[in-house]
Design a protein around this motif. Structure first.
Motif, PDB file in Angstrom:
ATOM      1  N   TYR A 204      -4.059   0.181  -2.233  1.00 21.34           N
ATOM      2  CA  TYR A 204      -2.899   0.844  -2.822  1.00 21.34           C
ATOM      3  C   TYR A 204      -2.556   0.202  -4.158  1.00 21.34           C
ATOM      4  O   TYR A 204      -2.610  -1.017  -4.296  1.00 21.34           O
ATOM      5  CB  TYR A 204      -1.670   0.694  -1.920  1.00 21.34           C
TER       6      TYR A 204
ATOM      7  N   LEU B  18       4.653   3.959  -4.528  1.00 20.20           N
ATOM      8  CA  LEU B  18       3.212   4.187  -4.497  1.00 20.20           C
ATOM      9  C   LEU B  18       2.751   5.023  -5.687  1.00 20.20           C
ATOM     10  O   LEU B  18       3.305   6.089  -5.984  1.00 20.20           O
ATOM     11  CB  LEU B  18       2.823   4.900  -3.202  1.00 20.20           C
TER      12      LEU B  18
ATOM     13  N   GLN C  81      -3.404   5.779  -3.658  1.00 19.27           N
ATOM     14  CA  GLN C  81      -4.002   5.196  -2.453  1.00 19.27           C
ATOM     15  C   GLN C  81      -5.469   5.590  -2.383  1.00 19.27           C
ATOM     16  O   GLN C  81      -5.824   6.767  -2.546  1.00 19.27           O
ATOM     17  CB  GLN C  81      -3.290   5.690  -1.192  1.00 19.27           C
TER      18      GLN C  81
ATOM     19  N   GLN D 249      -3.780   4.527   7.809  1.00 24.12           N
ATOM     20  CA  GLN D 249      -2.371   4.896   7.797  1.00 24.12           C
ATOM     21  C   GLN D 249      -1.584   4.035   8.772  1.00 24.12           C
ATOM     22  O   GLN D 249      -2.062   3.738   9.872  1.00 24.12           O
ATOM     23  CB  GLN D 249      -2.191   6.374   8.179  1.00 24.12           C
TER      24      GLN D 249
ATOM     25  N   LYS E 108       2.501   8.560   3.240  1.00 20.47           N
ATOM     26  CA  LYS E 108       2.569   7.253   2.591  1.00 20.47           C
ATOM     27  C   LYS E 108       3.788   6.474   3.069  1.00 20.47           C
ATOM     28  O   LYS E 108       4.776   7.018   3.541  1.00 20.47           O
ATOM     29  CB  LYS E 108       2.644   7.433   1.080  1.00 20.47           C
TER      30      LYS E 108
END
Lengths: 114, 110
Positions: A33, A45, A48, A99, B97
């Motif tokens: 990430y 973020l 990714q 995840q 996310k």
């Protein structure tokens, strides 16, 4: 103990210049990430990767930011051209699973755009 | 989109006092993680909560996950100067996310 390596630690540049940051995740971590952290805020973020593939780049300003992880190991984040508002800490993190896993952060690159 | 709110933004306590930070998500989460960032440092993982109503303890730190899996709290008993830093919660929504809250800055007066 294995760590996420990032370089440089600090970068000062002038607006309109190009900058690049490098990250080497913990060995064996398939997920990588890139986050941007503005002072006083939580990490946000940017992109990714799962191995060499981009899984999520929905928040990456693609007109000026690019990221790659060509061999599925280390990664580079580039900004061209840099703008004043890009001044922030850029953090790299890696995780052994795709995840929901624990994320291990590097020390970050602090970017100042003048 | 998914939002994670944390309160308070900042807390200054006397050493030995307790401290609590609260985290609220706009959506139901699959799990929530807590990280600590020391001044000048990077986020370091503390704990992950997965089950509804889950409570976990790490020495003086107690973490709770709400029954609806939309809120969480971190409580520190008898703070020490080593507890100084910013505490972030981060919510994971079923494969999406990880979304971080803005963090709670803890300062401890000795």
């Amino acid at each position: 103990e294995a760590e996420v390596a990032q370089s440089p630690r600090y970068k000062i540049t002038e607006k309109s210049q190009a900058v690049a940051f490098w990250c080497d995740p913990i060995s064996g971590h398939a997920t990588l990430y890139w986050y941007r952290q503005i002072l006083g805020q939580g990490p946000e973020l940017l992109v990714q990767f799962q191995d060499e593939s981009v899984v999520d780049d929905s928040q990456l300003p693609k007109d000026r930011f690019s990221a790659e992880r060509l061999k599925g190991v280390d990664s580079t984040l580039k900004i061209q051209p840099a703008e004043l508002g890009d001044s922030a800490m850029y953090l790299c993190a890696s995780s052994p699973i795709r995840q929901g896993g624990i994320q291990y952060f590097g020390a970050g690159t602090r970017l100042s755009v003048l | 989109g998914q939002q994670v709110m944390q309160i308070p933004q900042y807390q200054h306590v006397q050493e030995g006092e307790d401290f609590t930070t609260y985290c609220n998500s706009s959506t139901t989460l699959s799990n929530i993680q807590w990280y600590k960032q020391r001044p000048g440092g990077h986020p370091v993982f503390l704990i992950q909560l997965v089950k509804s109503g889950e409570v976990k303890k790490q020495k003086r730190l107690t973490f709770q996950f709400g029954e609806a899996k939309k809120n969480s709290s971190l409580h520190i008993t008898a703070t020490q100067t080593t507890d100084v830093g910013t505490y972030f919660c981060a919510g994971d929504k079923y494969g999406n996310k990880l979304v971080f809250g803005a963090g709670t800055i803890l300062r401890v007066k000795s």
